[in-house]
Scaffold this motif. Structure first.
Motif, PDB file in Angstrom:
ATOM      1  N   TYR A  55       0.783  -1.245  -0.025  1.00 27.78           N
ATOM      2  CA  TYR A  55       0.041  -0.151   0.092  1.00 27.78           C
ATOM      3  C   TYR A  55       0.657   1.273  -0.038  1.00 27.78           C
ATOM      4  N   PHE A  56       1.987   1.313   1.049  1.00 24.26           N
ATOM      5  CA  PHE A  56       2.861   2.505   1.055  1.00 24.26           C
ATOM      6  C   PHE A  56       3.700   2.587  -0.339  1.00 24.26           C
ATOM      7  N   LEU A  57       3.816   1.480  -0.864  1.00 28.09           N
ATOM      8  CA  LEU A  57       4.942   1.358  -2.103  1.00 28.09           C
ATOM      9  C   LEU A  57       4.022   2.002  -3.194  1.00 28.09           C
ATOM     10  N   PHE A  58       2.601   1.601  -3.608  1.00 26.79           N
ATOM     11  CA  PHE A  58       1.975   2.110  -4.229  1.00 26.79           C
ATOM     12  C   PHE A  58       1.533   3.642  -4.124  1.00 26.79           C
ATOM     13  N   THR A  59       1.515   4.251  -2.813  1.00 23.27           N
ATOM     14  CA  THR A  59       1.044   5.508  -2.411  1.00 23.27           C
ATOM     15  C   THR A  59       2.357   6.403  -2.994  1.00 23.27           C
ATOM     16  N   ALA A  61       4.734   5.795  -5.004  1.00 22.62           N
ATOM     17  CA  ALA A  61       5.089   5.653  -6.312  1.00 22.62           C
ATOM     18  C   ALA A  61       3.696   6.486  -7.116  1.00 22.62           C
ATOM     19  N   GLY A  62       2.530   6.552  -6.533  1.00 22.99           N
ATOM     20  CA  GLY A  62       1.497   7.164  -7.054  1.00 22.99           C
ATOM     21  C   GLY A  62       1.968   8.863  -7.193  1.00 22.99           C
ATOM     22  N   LYS A  63       2.466   9.356  -6.158  1.00 19.25           N
ATOM     23  CA  LYS A  63       2.808  10.710  -6.183  1.00 19.25           C
ATOM     24  C   LYS A  63       4.017  11.413  -6.802  1.00 19.25           C
ATOM     25  N   HIS A  64       4.649  10.299  -7.381  1.00 18.38           N
ATOM     26  CA  HIS A  64       5.692  10.935  -8.237  1.00 18.38           C
ATOM     27  C   HIS A  64       5.345  10.492  -9.691  1.00 18.38           C
TER      28      HIS A  64
END
Length: 64
Positions: A55-59, A61-64
């Motif tokens: 979840y944190f990995l995709f969160t 990655a989604g911001k960049h």
């Protein structure tokens, strides 16, 4: 018919055999149950940690 003298067998009813209940030694059943509970708890914790990591990995990655 041929007869066999002296070979008559007495027919007796079969006596029921009562099973002998032997308790488990050293509480091995409780130990097995405790092991299963511990294993399930570890699997649940590991699964939640893996889900949180993804979840944190995709969160991030989604911001960049």
């Amino acid at each position: 018919m041929a007869t066999t003298e002296g070979t008559q067998h007495e027919v007796r009813p079969a006596t029921p055999v009562t099973p002998v209940v032997v308790p488990t030694t050293n509480g091995s059943e409780k130990r097995k149950q405790r092991g299963v509970v511990l294993r399930v708890l570890v699997y649940v914790v590991v699964a939640h940690l893996l889900a949180a990591y993804l979840y944190f990995l995709f969160t991030i990655a989604g911001k960049h």
